[in-house]
Design a protein around this motif. Sequence first.
Motif, PDB file in Angstrom:
ATOM      1  N   LEU A  79       6.411 -11.613   2.205  1.00 37.17           N
ATOM      2  CA  LEU A  79       5.214 -12.174   1.586  1.00 37.17           C
ATOM      3  C   LEU A  79       5.567 -13.397   0.744  1.00 37.17           C
ATOM      4  CD1 LEU A  79       2.228 -12.144   0.793  1.00 37.17           C
ATOM      5  CD2 LEU A  79       2.780 -10.410  -0.938  1.00 37.17           C
ATOM      6  N   ARG A  80       6.638 -13.305  -0.010  1.00 31.19           N
ATOM      7  CA  ARG A  80       7.056 -14.434  -0.850  1.00 31.19           C
ATOM      8  C   ARG A  80       7.510 -15.625  -0.011  1.00 31.19           C
ATOM      9  NH1 ARG A  80      11.140 -12.832  -5.441  1.00 31.19           N
ATOM     10  NH2 ARG A  80      10.708 -15.011  -5.940  1.00 31.19           N
ATOM     11  N   ALA A  81       8.072 -15.356   1.149  1.00 31.47           N
ATOM     12  CA  ALA A  81       8.537 -16.445   2.014  1.00 31.47           C
ATOM     13  C   ALA A  81       7.404 -17.065   2.820  1.00 31.47           C
ATOM     14  CB  ALA A  81       9.613 -15.921   2.964  1.00 31.47           C
ATOM     15  N   ALA A  82       6.291 -16.369   2.926  1.00 31.53           N
ATOM     16  CA  ALA A  82       5.165 -16.858   3.727  1.00 31.53           C
ATOM     17  C   ALA A  82       4.517 -18.072   3.070  1.00 31.53           C
ATOM     18  CB  ALA A  82       4.135 -15.747   3.908  1.00 31.53           C
ATOM     19  N   THR A  83       3.941 -18.915   3.902  1.00 30.52           N
ATOM     20  CA  THR A  83       3.237 -20.101   3.409  1.00 30.52           C
ATOM     21  C   THR A  83       1.846 -20.237   4.025  1.00 30.52           C
ATOM     22  OG1 THR A  83       4.256 -21.444   5.156  1.00 30.52           O
ATOM     23  CG2 THR A  83       5.394 -21.375   3.016  1.00 30.52           C
ATOM     24  N   ALA A  84       1.481 -19.351   4.924  1.00 30.99           N
ATOM     25  CA  ALA A  84       0.227 -19.474   5.670  1.00 30.99           C
ATOM     26  C   ALA A  84      -0.979 -19.025   4.847  1.00 30.99           C
ATOM     27  CB  ALA A  84       0.308 -18.651   6.953  1.00 30.99           C
ATOM     28  N   ASP A  85      -2.166 -19.334   5.351  1.00 32.71           N
ATOM     29  CA  ASP A  85      -3.411 -18.893   4.712  1.00 32.71           C
ATOM     30  C   ASP A  85      -3.513 -17.370   4.718  1.00 32.71           C
ATOM     31  OD1 ASP A  85      -4.475 -21.587   4.389  1.00 32.71           O
ATOM     32  OD2 ASP A  85      -4.825 -21.556   6.558  1.00 32.71           O
ATOM     33  N   VAL A  86      -3.185 -16.790   5.873  1.00 26.75           N
ATOM     34  CA  VAL A  86      -3.294 -15.340   6.053  1.00 26.75           C
ATOM     35  C   VAL A  86      -1.913 -14.777   6.370  1.00 26.75           C
ATOM     36  CG1 VAL A  86      -4.306 -13.498   7.466  1.00 26.75           C
ATOM     37  CG2 VAL A  86      -5.667 -15.505   6.872  1.00 26.75           C
ATOM     38  N   VAL A  87      -1.606 -13.639   5.764  1.00 21.48           N
ATOM     39  CA  VAL A  87      -0.347 -12.949   6.046  1.00 21.48           C
ATOM     40  C   VAL A  87      -0.662 -11.602   6.685  1.00 21.48           C
ATOM     41  CG1 VAL A  87       1.729 -11.905   5.070  1.00 21.48           C
ATOM     42  CG2 VAL A  87       0.898 -14.075   4.179  1.00 21.48           C
ATOM     43  N   CYS A  88      -0.019 -11.339   7.802  1.00 26.23           N
ATOM     44  CA  CYS A  88      -0.123 -10.047   8.475  1.00 26.23           C
ATOM     45  C   CYS A  88       1.198  -9.306   8.324  1.00 26.23           C
ATOM     46  CB  CYS A  88      -0.414 -10.226   9.960  1.00 26.23           C
ATOM     47  SG  CYS A  88      -1.925 -11.128  10.341  1.00 26.23           S
ATOM     48  N   PHE A  89       1.119  -7.991   8.390  1.00 29.00           N
ATOM     49  CA  PHE A  89       2.305  -7.146   8.371  1.00 29.00           C
ATOM     50  C   PHE A  89       2.280  -6.266   9.612  1.00 29.00           C
ATOM     51  CE2 PHE A  89       1.344  -8.189   4.014  1.00 29.00           C
ATOM     52  CZ  PHE A  89       2.574  -8.399   3.417  1.00 29.00           C
ATOM     53  N   ARG A 150     -12.485   6.100   1.733  1.00 29.89           N
ATOM     54  CA  ARG A 150     -12.365   7.074   2.815  1.00 29.89           C
ATOM     55  C   ARG A 150     -11.676   6.391   4.003  1.00 29.89           C
ATOM     56  NH1 ARG A 150     -14.858  11.808   2.051  1.00 29.89           N
ATOM     57  NH2 ARG A 150     -16.456  11.978   0.428  1.00 29.89           N
ATOM     58  N   LEU A 151     -10.363   6.381   3.974  1.00 29.06           N
ATOM     59  CA  LEU A 151      -9.582   5.766   5.033  1.00 29.06           C
ATOM     60  C   LEU A 151      -8.910   6.845   5.864  1.00 29.06           C
ATOM     61  CD1 LEU A 151      -7.873   2.895   3.009  1.00 29.06           C
ATOM     62  CD2 LEU A 151      -9.887   2.735   4.487  1.00 29.06           C
ATOM     63  N   HIS A 152      -8.736   6.553   7.141  1.00 29.37           N
ATOM     64  CA  HIS A 152      -8.109   7.511   8.042  1.00 29.37           C
ATOM     65  C   HIS A 152      -6.598   7.340   8.124  1.00 29.37           C
ATOM     66  CE1 HIS A 152     -12.315   7.151   9.424  1.00 29.37           C
ATOM     67  NE2 HIS A 152     -12.202   8.439   9.700  1.00 29.37           N
ATOM     68  N   ASP A 153      -6.124   6.147   7.775  1.00 31.38           N
ATOM     69  CA  ASP A 153      -4.711   5.847   8.001  1.00 31.38           C
ATOM     70  C   ASP A 153      -4.226   4.859   6.949  1.00 31.38           C
ATOM     71  OD1 ASP A 153      -2.211   5.716   9.134  1.00 31.38           O
ATOM     72  OD2 ASP A 153      -2.819   4.565  10.886  1.00 31.38           O
ATOM     73  N   LEU A 154      -2.959   4.990   6.595  1.00 30.70           N
ATOM     74  CA  LEU A 154      -2.321   4.070   5.650  1.00 30.70           C
ATOM     75  C   LEU A 154      -1.135   3.401   6.321  1.00 30.70           C
ATOM     76  CD1 LEU A 154      -2.505   6.383   2.531  1.00 30.70           C
ATOM     77  CD2 LEU A 154      -3.938   4.406   3.030  1.00 30.70           C
ATOM     78  N   GLY A 155      -1.318   3.073   7.578  1.00 34.20           N
ATOM     79  CA  GLY A 155      -0.241   2.515   8.382  1.00 34.20           C
ATOM     80  C   GLY A 155       0.172   1.114   7.964  1.00 34.20           C
ATOM     81  N   PRO A 156       1.222   0.604   8.602  1.00 33.30           N
ATOM     82  CA  PRO A 156       1.832  -0.661   8.179  1.00 33.30           C
ATOM     83  C   PRO A 156       1.178  -1.916   8.724  1.00 33.30           C
ATOM     84  CG  PRO A 156       3.085   0.279   9.985  1.00 33.30           C
ATOM     85  CD  PRO A 156       1.995   1.271   9.665  1.00 33.30           C
ATOM     86  N   MET A 157       0.269  -1.798   9.682  1.00 30.58           N
ATOM     87  CA  MET A 157      -0.322  -2.988  10.304  1.00 30.58           C
ATOM     88  C   MET A 157      -1.541  -3.425   9.505  1.00 30.58           C
ATOM     89  SD  MET A 157      -1.273  -3.409  14.330  1.00 30.58           S
ATOM     90  CE  MET A 157      -1.058  -4.986  15.156  1.00 30.58           C
ATOM     91  N   ARG A 158      -1.537  -4.680   9.028  1.00 34.88           N
ATOM     92  CA  ARG A 158      -2.613  -5.122   8.141  1.00 34.88           C
ATOM     93  C   ARG A 158      -2.639  -6.640   8.016  1.00 34.88           C
ATOM     94  NH1 ARG A 158      -1.044  -1.693   3.073  1.00 34.88           N
ATOM     95  NH2 ARG A 158      -1.194  -0.124   4.693  1.00 34.88           N
ATOM     96  N   ALA A 159      -3.718  -7.161   7.431  1.00 33.36           N
ATOM     97  CA  ALA A 159      -3.862  -8.599   7.246  1.00 33.36           C
ATOM     98  C   ALA A 159      -4.718  -8.874   6.018  1.00 33.36           C
ATOM     99  CB  ALA A 159      -4.500  -9.250   8.477  1.00 33.36           C
ATOM    100  N   ALA A 160      -4.366  -9.937   5.298  1.00 28.22           N
ATOM    101  CA  ALA A 160      -5.120 -10.364   4.122  1.00 28.22           C
ATOM    102  C   ALA A 160      -4.708 -11.790   3.772  1.00 28.22           C
ATOM    103  CB  ALA A 160      -4.862  -9.435   2.938  1.00 28.22           C
ATOM    104  N   ARG A 161      -5.412 -12.387   2.832  1.00 30.91           N
ATOM    105  CA  ARG A 161      -5.067 -13.729   2.370  1.00 30.91           C
ATOM    106  C   ARG A 161      -3.774 -13.686   1.552  1.00 30.91           C
ATOM    107  NH1 ARG A 161     -10.045 -15.244  -1.047  1.00 30.91           N
ATOM    108  NH2 ARG A 161     -10.046 -12.988  -1.339  1.00 30.91           N
ATOM    109  N   ARG A 162      -2.902 -14.660   1.775  1.00 29.74           N
ATOM    110  CA  ARG A 162      -1.605 -14.675   1.103  1.00 29.74           C
ATOM    111  C   ARG A 162      -1.742 -14.783  -0.416  1.00 29.74           C
ATOM    112  NH1 ARG A 162       1.482 -18.756  -0.808  1.00 29.74           N
ATOM    113  NH2 ARG A 162       0.061 -20.287   0.111  1.00 29.74           N
ATOM    114  N   GLU A 163      -2.515 -15.741  -0.890  1.00 33.87           N
ATOM    115  CA  GLU A 163      -2.617 -15.937  -2.329  1.00 33.87           C
ATOM    116  C   GLU A 163      -3.218 -14.714  -3.019  1.00 33.87           C
ATOM    117  OE1 GLU A 163      -4.625 -19.576  -3.181  1.00 33.87           O
ATOM    118  OE2 GLU A 163      -2.931 -20.826  -2.557  1.00 33.87           O
TER     119      GLU A 163
END
Length: 237
Positions: A79-89, A150-163
Amino acid sequence: MIPLSTLSPRTPITVDVVLPCLDEAGALPRVLERIPDGWRGLVVDNGSTDGSAAIAAGLGATVVHEPRRGFGAACHAGLRAATADVVCFCDCDGSLDPGLLTAFVRRVADGESDLVLGRRRPTGRGAWPLHARAGNYALSRMLHTRTGLRLHDLGPMRAARREALLGLGLTDRRSGYPLEMVVRASDAGWRITEQDVPYRPRTGKSKVTGTWRGTWQAVGDMRSVLNAPVPAGRVVR
């Protein structure tokens, strides 16, 4: 910078995909080839001894070295190395297809969601062992008690704004990092949604949830996150 929620579908959006990596040489080629064109893959090497870093670099990925062991340490270094608008994991063990992240990014860019989580749908024998499902279920219940989500999963795949992600002040550097992200986002009033994703048997042996013991150690890390007080205006970068 223009807030991502106001961007039109025609506005160019940059995307970085953070791939925490510990000895994933067997899965890396297919994972990296599935990253959408124009996006950057950030492979965070967390002390691999199988040549993963060299393979990733040879395939055109940006390699970040994080010597401190821990899933959260690797994710946050990315995350710290990212520079894009959106960061996905995304995990880079072959269990998840990073090509599916296009739908995640679209929901963030359109202002539909601030954080999109992948709800894993197992396909194939052994894709999601019973002990891992049990741990995930227990955490989902605890998360509901803590946040009302009420979430079904807390898995590692996700996306959000970097800032916005950097502004959450995430501090966990172990297995609690994905859960802390959701908890802090909820505390901040983010719109959090789920997207179904196929979940396949991973390549190689799991480093965290491959056994009951590993799973419950991870649950212990995450329980600590749920019990921690909300930081007052603290931002950690």
